[in-house]
Motif scaffolding. Sequence first.
Motif, PDB file in Angstrom:
ATOM      1  N   ALA A   4     -20.797  41.462 -26.527  1.00 56.93           N
ATOM      2  CA  ALA A   4     -20.331  40.073 -26.612  1.00 56.93           C
ATOM      3  C   ALA A   4     -19.819  39.599 -25.253  1.00 56.93           C
ATOM      4  N   TYR A   5     -19.079  40.457 -24.552  1.00 56.59           N
ATOM      5  CA  TYR A   5     -18.548  40.073 -23.244  1.00 56.59           C
ATOM      6  C   TYR A   5     -19.687  39.857 -22.238  1.00 56.59           C
ATOM      7  N   SER A  51     -20.097  46.707 -29.478  1.00 58.48           N
ATOM      8  CA  SER A  51     -20.322  45.295 -29.814  1.00 58.48           C
ATOM      9  C   SER A  51     -19.413  44.365 -29.008  1.00 58.48           C
ATOM     10  N   LYS A  52     -18.165  44.777 -28.761  1.00 60.93           N
ATOM     11  CA  LYS A  52     -17.258  43.943 -27.939  1.00 60.93           C
ATOM     12  C   LYS A  52     -17.798  43.803 -26.520  1.00 60.93           C
ATOM     13  N   GLU A  54     -21.121  40.820 -35.481  1.00 58.93           N
ATOM     14  CA  GLU A  54     -20.218  41.628 -34.651  1.00 58.93           C
ATOM     15  C   GLU A  54     -20.234  41.162 -33.200  1.00 58.93           C
ATOM     16  N   VAL A  55     -21.406  40.770 -32.735  1.00 64.71           N
ATOM     17  CA  VAL A  55     -21.564  40.330 -31.349  1.00 64.71           C
ATOM     18  C   VAL A  55     -21.514  38.804 -31.272  1.00 64.71           C
ATOM     19  N   THR A 100     -21.448  36.678 -23.030  1.00 69.79           N
ATOM     20  CA  THR A 100     -20.571  35.575 -22.630  1.00 69.79           C
ATOM     21  C   THR A 100     -20.757  35.292 -21.145  1.00 69.79           C
ATOM     22  N   ASP A 149     -18.417  36.298 -31.975  1.00 66.40           N
ATOM     23  CA  ASP A 149     -17.309  36.257 -31.018  1.00 66.40           C
ATOM     24  C   ASP A 149     -17.047  34.814 -30.572  1.00 66.40           C
ATOM     25  N   SER A 150     -15.807  34.364 -30.688  1.00 65.95           N
ATOM     26  CA  SER A 150     -15.480  32.962 -30.386  1.00 65.95           C
ATOM     27  C   SER A 150     -15.654  32.616 -28.904  1.00 65.95           C
ATOM     28  N   ASP A 151     -15.367  33.555 -28.000  1.00 65.28           N
ATOM     29  CA  ASP A 151     -15.582  33.286 -26.571  1.00 65.28           C
ATOM     30  C   ASP A 151     -17.067  33.136 -26.269  1.00 65.28           C
ATOM     31  N   LEU A 152     -17.884  34.000 -26.869  1.00 65.77           N
ATOM     32  CA  LEU A 152     -19.336  33.899 -26.679  1.00 65.77           C
ATOM     33  C   LEU A 152     -19.827  32.551 -27.185  1.00 65.77           C
TER      34      LEU A 152
END
Length: 183
Positions: A33-34, A29-30, A57-58, A37, A61-64
Amino acid sequence: MLDLEKEYKALIDACAKEKRDHAIENGHSKHAAYLLTKFFETAITKVNIYSGALSNEVFGDSDLQATALDFIGRENTKLTIVVETDVREDEPINKFVEFLSKSDKKNIDIRLFNISEKKGINHFAVMDESGYRFEIDEKKMKAIANFGDKKMTDKLYKIFDYLCKNSESIFSQDLVLQGELAY
């Protein structure tokens, strides 16, 4: 000792920047998300996502979320999302939908797909004319991504058109601004 996480992100960064035709495995999931992003960061006009329910989970993500907001804040961009479950009914509320509902942008459309029409279609995301993330195992979030495969991206856009034709809009900023959706 090698830092595999750093190397993985460096590979994604290079492929995204160069629009490189290189298959990138994705299974966490990380990592999803990356990758997404990077889609929002590098897309010029459009990002389309087909998902079961925009997993927190994906998509939590605050950056996404920040890069998605930057993307929809640019001129001539469009974010279209097709989901299989009605994200308006999520408890707790879906973080990404809640985040998007606070935006004043009108270039967002979230659609609910008629699941009876699925016909074995896996979840995926596409951006512009050459980037995609295609899940080969939805339960494990195992996927293949590529930033430079125009042929596969074109195939996925055709599938996305089918999904849109067999779905109804459940969220657009026009509805939020008219007060028809309450979050």
